[in-house]
Design an enzyme around this catalytic site. Structure first.
Site, PDB file in Angstrom:
ATOM      1  N   THR A 109      12.223  -5.470   4.684  1.00 33.15           N
ATOM      2  CA  THR A 109      13.245  -5.882   5.649  1.00 33.15           C
ATOM      3  C   THR A 109      12.604  -6.444   6.912  1.00 33.15           C
ATOM      4  OG1 THR A 109      14.789  -4.249   4.812  1.00 33.15           O
ATOM      5  CG2 THR A 109      15.148  -4.983   7.089  1.00 33.15           C
ATOM      6  N   LYS A 138      -5.760   5.079  -0.843  1.00 33.20           N
ATOM      7  CA  LYS A 138      -6.391   4.328   0.250  1.00 33.20           C
ATOM      8  C   LYS A 138      -7.892   4.596   0.282  1.00 33.20           C
ATOM      9  CE  LYS A 138      -2.131   4.494   2.936  1.00 33.20           C
ATOM     10  NZ  LYS A 138      -1.320   5.351   3.806  1.00 33.20           N
ATOM     11  N   GLU A 144      -3.773  -6.250   3.115  1.00 34.59           N
ATOM     12  CA  GLU A 144      -4.122  -5.545   4.365  1.00 34.59           C
ATOM     13  C   GLU A 144      -3.225  -4.320   4.600  1.00 34.59           C
ATOM     14  OE1 GLU A 144      -6.760  -6.118   6.804  1.00 34.59           O
ATOM     15  OE2 GLU A 144      -5.960  -4.103   6.893  1.00 34.59           O
TER      16      GLU A 144
HETATM   17  N1  LIG Z   1       3.532   6.882   3.517  1.00 31.98           N
HETATM   18  C1  LIG Z   1       2.405   6.250   4.119  1.00 31.98           C
HETATM   19  C2  LIG Z   1       2.767   4.857   4.546  1.00 31.98           C
HETATM   20  C3  LIG Z   1       1.588   4.037   4.759  1.00 31.98           C
HETATM   21  O1  LIG Z   1       0.939   3.779   3.574  1.00 31.98           O
HETATM   22  C4  LIG Z   1       1.963   7.049   5.305  1.00 31.98           C
HETATM   23  O2  LIG Z   1       2.641   8.008   5.670  1.00 31.98           O
HETATM   24  O3  LIG Z   1       0.926   6.771   5.876  1.00 31.98           O
HETATM   25 NA    NA Z   2      -4.311  -2.269   7.245  1.00 28.15          NA
END
Ligand SMILES: N[C@@H](CCO)C(=O)O
Ligand code: NA
Ligand SMILES: NC(=O)c1ccc[n+]([C@@H]2O[C@H](COP(=O)([O-])OP(=O)(O)OC[C@H]3O[C@@H](n4cnc5c(N)ncnc54)[C@H](O)[C@@H]3O)[C@@H](O)[C@H]2O)c1
Length: 446
Positions: free
Chosen positions: A31, A218, A142
């Site tokens: 959004t 990540k 990114e």
């Molecule tokens: N759910 C993730 C969003 C970002 O990837 C967080 O809380 O960091």
């Molecule tokens: Na980033």
């Protein structure tokens, strides 16, 4: 005297070629991406060299209530058409399927792809990179690591002239928010989680945040980029924050520390191990460490490199607009390449380092236990630790010991292997001098 030509007039709308943009998913991030593409169209044209025209927004439910910034006439439930009918495809659905199939279809149709989908990259990154290379288009992500913080760019491009040795990060906003609210406001776990969800930080299924899987994805991406080695989510040793109690947080403070969920990616090259160590777990961080001051849903990533030394990246790791900022930086880069030539970096996995198992990690630990209040109890406990090869850094007995109350003893070890530590803790549990082992937590950060 020579006459200077007047400055060129700003390029007119018509001067920019059009690139068609398809957006898959119109949730928290999608959004905001659509809103900003509409509101700042002129600036995006000037920065990328192309008019970025959103031609379709794929949604699951056409009738769902939406932000007025999302034009209704662009909504469609035909995600495949959006994936295959555009120059640039922005995937913001999340999860593995149908996101993977749609992205592969987009590449086959010759599109450049931008995504924030860390779960997908950590599971299928090499396949996506290969599809982009085969199509000769860009693959950018990114937003997948630490939201607005340009850490993918930093690792992929800014650090290309250096050898990264370790990355330590707070990369999940939801869990940092929860731990911080529990710590500073005394909120309960559920209450803090509900607030994080309401603010748009949490994943659709917040177990991915709470159980450390979002951070693990990540961490895998960070390690792949930092060490030029394929690291997938299954390589990461993960512990989430579900078992953290208000007592743990209180005691952390008493030890001069704060409790954080950390992602750790290390290049080990020592007598004990050679390879990449990747893990996500709660850890005590000394209160004066740079990561200790990271509050709320903020993220921070501390990179150590041979020549650069220590670099710290800090900012908003979650939320619609901050994440859209990262997505749109990728959209601009991909558009720029389509108009002017050039390409995004391809996968670099030349180092192909071994991935080390969790047993090779060496960390300090804090063990808290209730000892029996009897002469020689502490000495016996110390002996048991020594018998299992655990070297002690400090021992603290709570100052509020009174007669008849088993004292709380806090032991901090020197770096130890998890196997040795586990065996030592098992031995402590079986001792008559130990009433209860209250908690075992890692300590990170010098
Ligand atoms: N759910 C993730 C969003 C970002 O990837 C967080 O809380 O960091
Ligand atoms: Na980033
Ligand atoms: N929210 C954040 O702070 C944040 C930060 C960084 C990265 N991300 C990533 O961005 C992506 C999107 O996150 P979000 O928070 O916007 O999620 P979200 O759940 O708010 O939005 C996803 C949207 O996709 C829609 N959808 C699901 N299946 C679909 C399908 N088949 N076709 C079309 N639409 C479909 C859902 O209905 C939902 O509206 C995820 O990969 C997430 O990990 C989110």
């Amino acid at each position: 005297m020579t006459q200077q030509a007047p400055p060129a007039a700003p390029a007119s709308r018509a001067a920019h070629p059009v690139l068609k943009v398809g957006v898959l998913g119109s949730g928290t991030v999608g959004t905001q991406v659509v809103r900003l593409l509409g509101e700042q169209a002129e600036e995006f044209a000037a920065r990328s060299g192309a008019r970025l025209e959103v031609t379709g927004i794929a949604v699951r439910d056409l009738d769902a209530l939406r932000d007025p910034a999302v034009p209704r006439e662009l909504l469609t439930d035909d995600a495949t058409a959006v994936a295959t009918g555009n120059d640039l495809v922005v995937e913001l659905i999340g999860g593995i399927e149908p996101a993977r199939t749609l992205i592969l279809a987009a590449f086959r149709a010759g599109a450049s792809v931008v995504t924030g989908n860390k779960a997908l990259i950590a599971a299928h990154g090499p396949e996506l990179y290969a599809a982009a290379a085969a199509a000769g288009t860009d693959f950018y992500y990114e937003a997948a690591v630490a939201g607005a913080i340009p850490v993918v760019y930093a690792l992929r491009e800014s650090m290309a002239g250096d050898r990264v040795t370790s990355v330590l990060g707070i990369v999940n906003g939801t869990t940092n928010y929860i731990l911080d609210e529990m710590s500073t406001k005394g909120l309960g776990f559920e209450e803090a989680l509900a607030a994080a969800q309401a603010l748009g930080y949490a994943e659709a299924d917040p177990t991915a945040d709470v159980d450390g899987l979002d951070a693990a994805a990540k961490c895998a991406i960070i390690a792949s980029l930092a060490f030029h080695t394929r690291v997938g989510i299954d390589d990461v040793d993960v512990t989430g924050i579900r078992s953290i109690t208000a007592d743990d947080i209180r005691e952390a403070r008493a030890s001069g520390c704060v409790l954080k969920l950390l992602a750790v990616a290390q290049r080990r090259e020592d007598d004990h191990a050679n390879g990449v160590s990747v893990r996500v777990h709660p850890a005590l961080v000394p209160a004066d460490h740079p990561l200790a001051g990271v509050h709320g849903a903020f993220n921070a990533v501390l990179v150590e490199a041979e020549s650069a030394g220590r670099l710290m990246f800090y900012g908003q790791g979650a939320g619609g607009a901050p994440t859209a900022s990262a997505v749109l930086s990728d959209v601009v880069a991909a558009a720029f390449h389509r108009i002017g030539g050039g390409q995004a970096p391809r996968e670099l996995a030349y180092a192909d380092l071994p991935i080390l198992g969790p047993e090779s990690a060496l960390t300090r630990y804090q063990v808290q236990l209730r000892a029996v209040d009897a002469p020689g109890a502490l000495a016996a406990i110390m002996r048991a630790m020594a018998d299992h090869g655990i070297s002690i850094n400090s021992v603290r007995q709570a100052s509020y010991v009174s007669d008849g109350v088993d004292p709380l003893v806090t032991i901090v070890t020197h770096p130890a292997a998890v196997l040795h530590l586990d065996r030592a803790v098992e031995a402590l549990r079986g001792m008559e001098q130990v009433r209860e082992v209250v908690s075992v937590l890692r300590v990170e950060g010098e």
